[in-house]
Design a protein around this motif. Structure first.
Motif, PDB file in Angstrom:
ATOM      1  N   THR A 121      -9.831   0.076  -6.845  1.00  0.00           N
ATOM      2  CA  THR A 121      -9.181  -0.815  -5.889  1.00  0.00           C
ATOM      3  C   THR A 121      -7.851  -1.296  -6.453  1.00  0.00           C
ATOM      4  O   THR A 121      -7.742  -1.615  -7.639  1.00  0.00           O
ATOM      5  CB  THR A 121     -10.085  -2.022  -5.589  1.00  0.00           C
ATOM      6  OG1 THR A 121     -11.306  -1.553  -5.015  1.00  0.00           O
ATOM      7  CG2 THR A 121      -9.411  -2.985  -4.624  1.00  0.00           C
ATOM      8  N   PHE A 125      -6.947  -3.924  -1.849  1.00  0.00           N
ATOM      9  CA  PHE A 125      -7.098  -2.762  -0.986  1.00  0.00           C
ATOM     10  C   PHE A 125      -8.045  -1.741  -1.617  1.00  0.00           C
ATOM     11  O   PHE A 125      -7.857  -1.322  -2.756  1.00  0.00           O
ATOM     12  CB  PHE A 125      -5.738  -2.122  -0.716  1.00  0.00           C
ATOM     13  CG  PHE A 125      -4.756  -3.060  -0.070  1.00  0.00           C
ATOM     14  CD1 PHE A 125      -4.877  -3.391   1.265  1.00  0.00           C
ATOM     15  CD2 PHE A 125      -3.733  -3.628  -0.818  1.00  0.00           C
ATOM     16  CE1 PHE A 125      -3.978  -4.266   1.863  1.00  0.00           C
ATOM     17  CE2 PHE A 125      -2.830  -4.501  -0.236  1.00  0.00           C
ATOM     18  CZ  PHE A 125      -2.954  -4.826   1.111  1.00  0.00           C
ATOM     19  N   THR A 128     -10.258   3.609   0.314  1.00  0.00           N
ATOM     20  CA  THR A 128     -10.204   4.103   1.696  1.00  0.00           C
ATOM     21  C   THR A 128      -8.987   3.561   2.425  1.00  0.00           C
ATOM     22  O   THR A 128      -8.280   4.303   3.131  1.00  0.00           O
ATOM     23  CB  THR A 128     -11.479   3.704   2.454  1.00  0.00           C
ATOM     24  OG1 THR A 128     -12.616   4.281   1.800  1.00  0.00           O
ATOM     25  CG2 THR A 128     -11.434   4.185   3.896  1.00  0.00           C
ATOM     26  N   MET A 129      -8.701   2.278   2.267  1.00  0.00           N
ATOM     27  CA  MET A 129      -7.541   1.678   2.923  1.00  0.00           C
ATOM     28  C   MET A 129      -6.241   2.259   2.376  1.00  0.00           C
ATOM     29  O   MET A 129      -5.280   2.481   3.124  1.00  0.00           O
ATOM     30  CB  MET A 129      -7.564   0.162   2.735  1.00  0.00           C
ATOM     31  CG  MET A 129      -8.730  -0.534   3.422  1.00  0.00           C
ATOM     32  SD  MET A 129      -8.781  -2.316   3.067  1.00  0.00           S
ATOM     33  CE  MET A 129      -7.264  -2.857   3.855  1.00  0.00           C
TER      34      MET A 129
END
Length: 439
Positions: A121, A125, A128-129
């Motif tokens: 991450t 975020f 996936t984002m």
């Protein structure tokens, strides 16, 4: 009140073609640019094909469901759709040579970076984002490619040579899909999905650097590309686009609806085809279903172009020819979509998909060239309107398919829905479409 008109890049070459606005490449120089643009288009489509090719492996590793799969694949078109208008404006203002090269650097770096986005991450975020945002930015940068090509071709290739050379350059698209389906499948099978993005991203970045430093910059140094004010006729062209006529004319809406419907079916197949074969016919060689469905597209597209021109020369009306091939393309595609739902074997499903994509290629003599018939002076603008609808279908189609699969609908329903959408688009174009000049 005065209206400002953008200053734009103009080509100043030693060879001028009578009847063309501007100057063109000398014969010996032209071939290098044509090969470069063909290779760039090939790499562009190969990069676009990487996510559908690797979706099953990415989905398994990142624990995505079908709805997320569809969202990631459609993210590309959230950027691609508005880029059609942006690309036309920027290429007119700064020159297609410059915009195409800068855009290629962006989308090649984004392609290269995808495997590294899954590590952890970043800030708040999730991977996936981040991948979703990267795909949207890839669509935005790739959306500048075709408007830039159109700008370059219009300035630097004489009218008498444009049709064949444009077809040659644009043929890089299906060839790029074949390239990713064959070579990409080998990397996917033997080195994992990460290698597909890394290797292709490096290849595209190398091409972008060669384009910028070995083709474009020498033109600046020689003074062949320089800033000039547009002429009075060009200024009038930029300021007097007949938006009212385009938005009110029923034939324009028929063109938009038809292109949207065909795009829905095409982009659905483009995005979901590898996963369909993975799930429906597991254990078969990936290269077969990633390559064979696209194998006939290029030769059929070349054949139908010559056939359509021949029919017009022999007396068929342009409207009849456009409607004939568009209807044959969409209804033929719908027929083979239905046959896929009845396919009990892997071989039969592949053959049906090959025929469906061949039918799609017949449409190259239909709606894609109709803007040039309806509005020769503003064909680029009208094509942009039409292609924005096609890009929007790339958002709707994969998203809807992912949602329907996630809530329990089967692949047979998806193909039947595609067939109905194709028949709807063909009917609208057949009833309300035209190739007559409207402005």
């Amino acid at each position: 009140m005065s209206t400002s008109v953008p200053v734009r890049l103009k080509i100043d070459m030693n060879e001028k073609s009578k009847g063309d606005a501007g100057f063109q490449w000398p014969e010996e120089q032209r071939k290098y640019w044509i090969v470069a643009m063909f290779c760039g288009t090939l790499l562009l489509y190969a990069a676009r094909s990487a996510v559908p090719l690797c979706m099953a492996a990415m989905s398994s590793e990142l624990k995505w469901d079908k709805e997320i799969d569809g969202a990631v694949m459609s993210a590309f078109f959230w950027g691609y759709m508005p880029a059609q208008v942006i690309g036309g404006y920027l290429s007119d203002k700064y020159g297609g040579e410059v915009i195409l090269g800068l855009a290629a650097i962006v989308w090649s770096l984004l392609t290269l970076a995808v495997p590294f986005m899954t590590v952890s991450t970043i800030l708040f975020f999730s991977p996936t984002m981040i991948i979703f945002a990267a795909r949207m930015c890839t669509g935005l940068s790739q959306g500048l490619h075709y408007p830039s090509l159109t700008n370059i071709i219009a300035k630097r290739i004489p009218v008498k040579d444009r049709t064949f050379l444009t077809s040659t350059i644009f043929a890089g698209g299906p060839v790029g899909t074949l390239f990713m389906g064959s070579v990409g499948s080998l990397f996917l099978a033997h080195m994992g999905w990460h290698s597909v993005f890394i290797v292709h991203g490096l290849m595209a970045l190398l091409w972008a650097c060669l384009w910028r430093f070995y083709l474009v910059l020498p033109e600046f140094e020689l003074g062949n590309i320089k800033m000039v004010e547009p002429s009075s006729s060009e200024r009038a062209h930029l300021l007097n686009v007949p938006w009212g006529t385009f938005t009110r004319h029923p034939a324009v809406w028929a063109l938009v609806v038809s292109h949207f419907c065909q795009g829905c079916a095409f982009w659905n197949v483009f995005a979901w085809l590898p996963m369909f074969f993975e799930e429906h016919f597991p254990g078969n060689e990936k290269w077969i279903f990633n390559v064979l469905p696209w194998l006939l597209y290029f030769p059929v597209a070349l054949f139908v172009g010559r056939l359509a021109d021949s029919m017009i020369r022999k007396g068929s009306s342009v409207t009849f020819v456009r409607k004939f091939f568009q209807t044959l393309s969409m209804c033929g595609g719908a027929f083979f979509m239905v046959l896929i739902t009845r396919s009990s074997s892997f071989s039969l499903a592949v053959v049906c998909m090959m025929m469906a994509m061949s039918m799609n290629a017949l449409g190259n003599a239909g709606s894609p060239v109709t803007p040039q018939d309806m509005s020769p002076k503003f064909a680029g603008t009208l094509f942009g309107i039409m292609n924005s609808a096609g890009a929007f279908s790339g958002i709707v189609g994969p998203l809807l398919t992912g949602y329907l699969l996630e809530i329990g609908y089967r692949w047979n329903f998806i193909f039947m829905l595609n067939a109905l959408v194709l028949i709807l688009g063909a009917s609208v174009f057949l009833m309300r479409g035209t190739a007559k000049k409207i402005v």
